[in-house]
Design an enzyme around this catalytic site. Structure first.
Site, short mmCIF file in Angstrom:
data_model
loop_
_atom_site.label_atom_id
_atom_site.label_comp_id
_atom_site.label_asym_id
_atom_site.label_seq_id
_atom_site.Cartn_x
_atom_site.Cartn_y
_atom_site.Cartn_z
N LYS A 1 0.82 -1.22 0.00
CA LYS A 1 0.00 0.00 0.00
C LYS A 1 0.85 1.27 0.00
O LYS A 1 0.43 2.30 -0.48
CB LYS A 1 -0.92 0.02 1.23
CG LYS A 1 -0.17 -0.01 2.55
CD LYS A 1 -1.11 -0.04 3.75
CE LYS A 1 -1.69 -1.41 3.99
NZ LYS A 1 -0.74 -2.43 4.49
N HIS B 1 0.33 -3.56 14.73
CA HIS B 1 0.97 -2.41 14.09
C HIS B 1 1.00 -1.30 15.12
O HIS B 1 -0.04 -0.95 15.67
CB HIS B 1 0.19 -1.99 12.83
CG HIS B 1 0.99 -1.11 11.92
ND1 HIS B 1 1.55 0.07 12.34
CD2 HIS B 1 1.33 -1.25 10.61
CE1 HIS B 1 2.20 0.63 11.33
NE2 HIS B 1 2.10 -0.14 10.26
N GLY C 1 5.73 0.82 10.89
CA GLY C 1 5.96 1.91 11.83
C GLY C 1 7.39 2.42 11.85
O GLY C 1 7.73 3.32 12.61
N GLU D 1 5.96 -5.79 8.58
CA GLU D 1 5.31 -5.24 7.38
C GLU D 1 5.79 -3.80 7.12
O GLU D 1 4.98 -2.87 7.11
CB GLU D 1 3.79 -5.24 7.58
CG GLU D 1 3.19 -6.60 7.82
CD GLU D 1 1.75 -6.52 8.33
OE1 GLU D 1 1.21 -5.40 8.48
OE2 GLU D 1 1.17 -7.58 8.60
N PRO D 2 7.08 -3.60 6.93
CA PRO D 2 7.55 -2.23 6.72
C PRO D 2 7.10 -1.68 5.38
O PRO D 2 7.12 -2.38 4.37
CB PRO D 2 9.08 -2.38 6.73
CG PRO D 2 9.31 -3.79 6.27
CD PRO D 2 8.16 -4.59 6.82
N GLY D 3 6.66 -0.44 5.37
CA GLY D 3 6.31 0.23 4.12
C GLY D 3 7.25 1.41 3.92
O GLY D 3 8.23 1.36 3.17
N TYR E 1 -3.27 12.77 4.07
CA TYR E 1 -3.50 11.40 4.54
C TYR E 1 -2.41 10.86 5.45
O TYR E 1 -2.62 9.92 6.20
CB TYR E 1 -3.63 10.45 3.35
CG TYR E 1 -4.76 10.78 2.41
CD1 TYR E 1 -6.00 11.16 2.89
CD2 TYR E 1 -4.58 10.71 1.03
CE1 TYR E 1 -7.04 11.47 2.02
CE2 TYR E 1 -5.61 11.01 0.16
CZ TYR E 1 -6.84 11.39 0.66
OH TYR E 1 -7.85 11.69 -0.19
N TYR F 1 3.57 6.74 0.61
CA TYR F 1 2.20 7.28 0.66
C TYR F 1 2.09 8.56 -0.17
O TYR F 1 1.52 9.55 0.28
CB TYR F 1 1.77 7.48 2.12
CG TYR F 1 1.93 6.24 2.94
CD1 TYR F 1 1.10 5.15 2.74
CD2 TYR F 1 2.95 6.12 3.87
CE1 TYR F 1 1.27 3.96 3.45
CE2 TYR F 1 3.13 4.94 4.60
CZ TYR F 1 2.29 3.87 4.37
OH TYR F 1 2.47 2.71 5.07
C1 LIG Z 1 -1.48 -3.40 8.15
C2 LIG Z 1 -0.38 -2.46 7.82
N1 LIG Z 1 0.86 -2.97 7.71
C3 LIG Z 1 1.91 -2.19 7.38
C4 LIG Z 1 1.75 -0.84 7.12
C5 LIG Z 1 2.96 -0.04 6.75
O1 LIG Z 1 3.29 0.83 7.75
P1 LIG Z 1 4.61 1.71 7.67
O2 LIG Z 1 4.60 2.43 6.38
O3 LIG Z 1 4.52 2.62 8.85
O4 LIG Z 1 5.78 0.80 7.80
C6 LIG Z 1 0.48 -0.26 7.25
C7 LIG Z 1 0.27 1.15 7.02
O5 LIG Z 1 -0.80 1.71 7.10
C8 LIG Z 1 -0.61 -1.10 7.59
O6 LIG Z 1 -1.86 -0.63 7.70
#
Ligand SMILES: Cc1ncc(COP(=O)(O)O)c(C=O)c1O
Length: 458
Positions: free
Chosen positions: A67, A195, A235, A272-274, A330, A388
């Site tokens: 995402k 999370h 996070g 789940e790093p984004g 957002y 994002y």
């Molecule tokens: C379920 C879940 N996992 C992972 C993430 C990614 O988070 P981050 O970008 O803070 O690592 C998000 C972000 O909204 C999320 O909703």
């Protein structure tokens, strides 16, 4: 399965960086009137992040949160590096599977799923999925034959920039009931996820959440479950210009994992790093398309005497909150530009605001900052724009999304291929991955680029 892994990128030649490509693109665009906003994305930066991750969290396998930025180039690079993927929808699953990623490298990490999409996951072999309610359990029991469920628990994310536990996560006191219900429904619960909120500012939140997860594992054991998956979510910061650095967080996480889930517990740990992986890889360059000078009436009368700031400048640029800067709305982002033309040491600075190109008054990027007197046609550079941003941008008012120019140094590209074919080698020195521009190529992440570049950057 049909797999399409191709994406376009340019090789950086030795001695050059992604920033040199920014300069090159600005110079090329400045020769015409088509000064559209554009991105430069350094895929080598994603590799560096991956190396940093494996060094700092050796026990934790990253499942990249699609995402955050679902660009094919990003997802393909990460697939080559062997990460797993956190998908929130059928479309994200389709994207990841179209790259040939095995379903066991996917977690469907959305606790509230549409029934048809659960069926899609079932039909395509995606088994790991999160839940946080009884209704979700009943849907999964009806629609998925082999689900491996992961109970998402709530965290105290009150100090995070973007809170998630207001929407998702079962409170600890509800977990036993949920596990009992899962047992009644004949469902397999394999672990726990959480999370701490995106943009975590308190590493102790991880500590507490890991301890809570341990409690839920113990409850599961009492009910006859043999859980073996802990998912510590996202996070993590995307750059180092934050108060709480990545390694400061991991210094809290590692001992906590060792205490509650020691290596011999045979619990697989994923995250789940984004933002961590993509934020710093992207630089956005926008052009000033309009400008207004607002004279301060009172100051104006003193103007000749003082020669100081007697005006406010309003700059309008060709990307805004309906486009890349949706992160302001957002993602609670604060975006400040750096100047393309470096100001002279004695250059007068003016109070300024920066606005996007649409007709909406909401479309403001910066409310107040100090900038020199610039002209229509000048450029502003925004660093750390990979998280994002492109993933949620629209073309409202007909303003198109900026082109993205992907670049990677040859050593970085070779290193990615080495990891893809042979797995992670002994820890690499980041110094051997200097960025460098050269030629445009067409690469797949799976084969040598074949189309040599016409023009070198130098
Ligand atoms: C379920 C879940 N996992 C992972 C993430 C990614 O988070 P981050 O970008 O803070 O690592 C998000 C972000 O909204 C999320 O909703």
């Amino acid at each position: 399965m049909n797999t399409t892994t191709e994406f376009e990128f340019s090789f950086l030649e030795e001695g050059f960086s992604a920033r040199d490509v920014v300069e090159q693109k600005i110079n090329e665009s400045s020769m015409s009137d088509d000064r559209d906003a554009f991105y430069v994305c350094d895929l080598g930066d994603i590799l560096k992040k991956h190396l940093r991750w494996t060094r700092a969290l050796p026990r934790v396998t990253p499942f990249y949160a699609v995402k955050c930025n679902d660009s094919r180039a990003v997802v393909t690079t990460l697939a080559s590096l062997g990460t797993g993927f956190d998908c929130a929808s059928k479309t994200e699953i389709q994207l990841v599977q179209s790259l040939g990623v095995d379903p066991n490298r996917i977690i469907y990490a959305n606790p509230c799923k549409q029934v048809s999409q659960i069926k899609y996951a079932s039909a395509h072999g995606v088994q790991m999925m999160t839940f946080d309610s009884e209704v979700e359990l009943m849907k999964v029991a009806r629609c998925h034959d082999n689900a491996k469920l992961v109970l998402r628990i709530a965290t105290d994310d009150s100090k995070a920039v973007c809170r998630l536990s207001v929407k998702f996560g079962a409170p600890l006191k509800a977990c036993r009931g949920l596990l009992e219900r899962a047992k009644e429904l004949g469902l397999d619960v394999i672990g726990v996820s959480f999370h701490v909120g995106s943009g975590c500012t308190d590493p102790l939140t991880f500590n507490q959440a890991i301890a809570d997860a341990r409690c839920v594992f113990d409850m599961g054991e009492e009910l006859g479950y043999n859980m073996n998956l802990l998912d510590i979510g996202g996070g993590f910061p995307g750059s180092d210009d934050v108060e709480l650095k990545f390694e400061e967080i991991t210094a809290v996480i590692n001992p906590s994992l060792d205490k509650y889930f020691p290596a011999d517990s045979n619990v697989k740990i994923i995250a789940e790093p984004g933002r961590f992986y993509v934020a710093s890889a992207y630089t956005l360059v926008v052009n000033i398309i309009a400008k207004k000078v607002i004279m301060d009436d009172e100051a104006a009368s003193d103007e000749e005497d003082e020669g100081t700031s007697d005006r406010t400048l309003m700059y309008y640029v060709n990307d805004g909150v309906y486009g890349s800067f949706n992160c302001i709305l957002y993602d609670h982002a604060h975006c400040l530009p750096s100047l393309h033309k470096k100001p002279k040491p004695d250059e007068v600075m003016y109070p300024c605001s920066i606005w996007g190109p649409t007709c909406d008054g909401l479309d403001r990027i910066v409310e107040q900052c100090n900038l020199p007197d610039m002209q229509v046609g000048d450029w502003l550079v925004f660093e750390t724009m990979g998280a994002y941003t492109v993933a949620a941008s629209s073309t409202f008012n007909g303003f198109q999304r900026p082109d993205i120019h992907y670049v990677m140094s040859r050593p970085a590209w070779q290193y990615v291929q080495q990891i893809r074919t042979q797995g992670m080698p002994v820890p690499a020195e980041e110094s051997c991955l200097q960025e460098v521009p050269a030629c445009c190529g067409r690469g797949s992440g799976l084969e040598m680029p074949t189309k040599p570049c016409q023009t070198n950057v130098v």
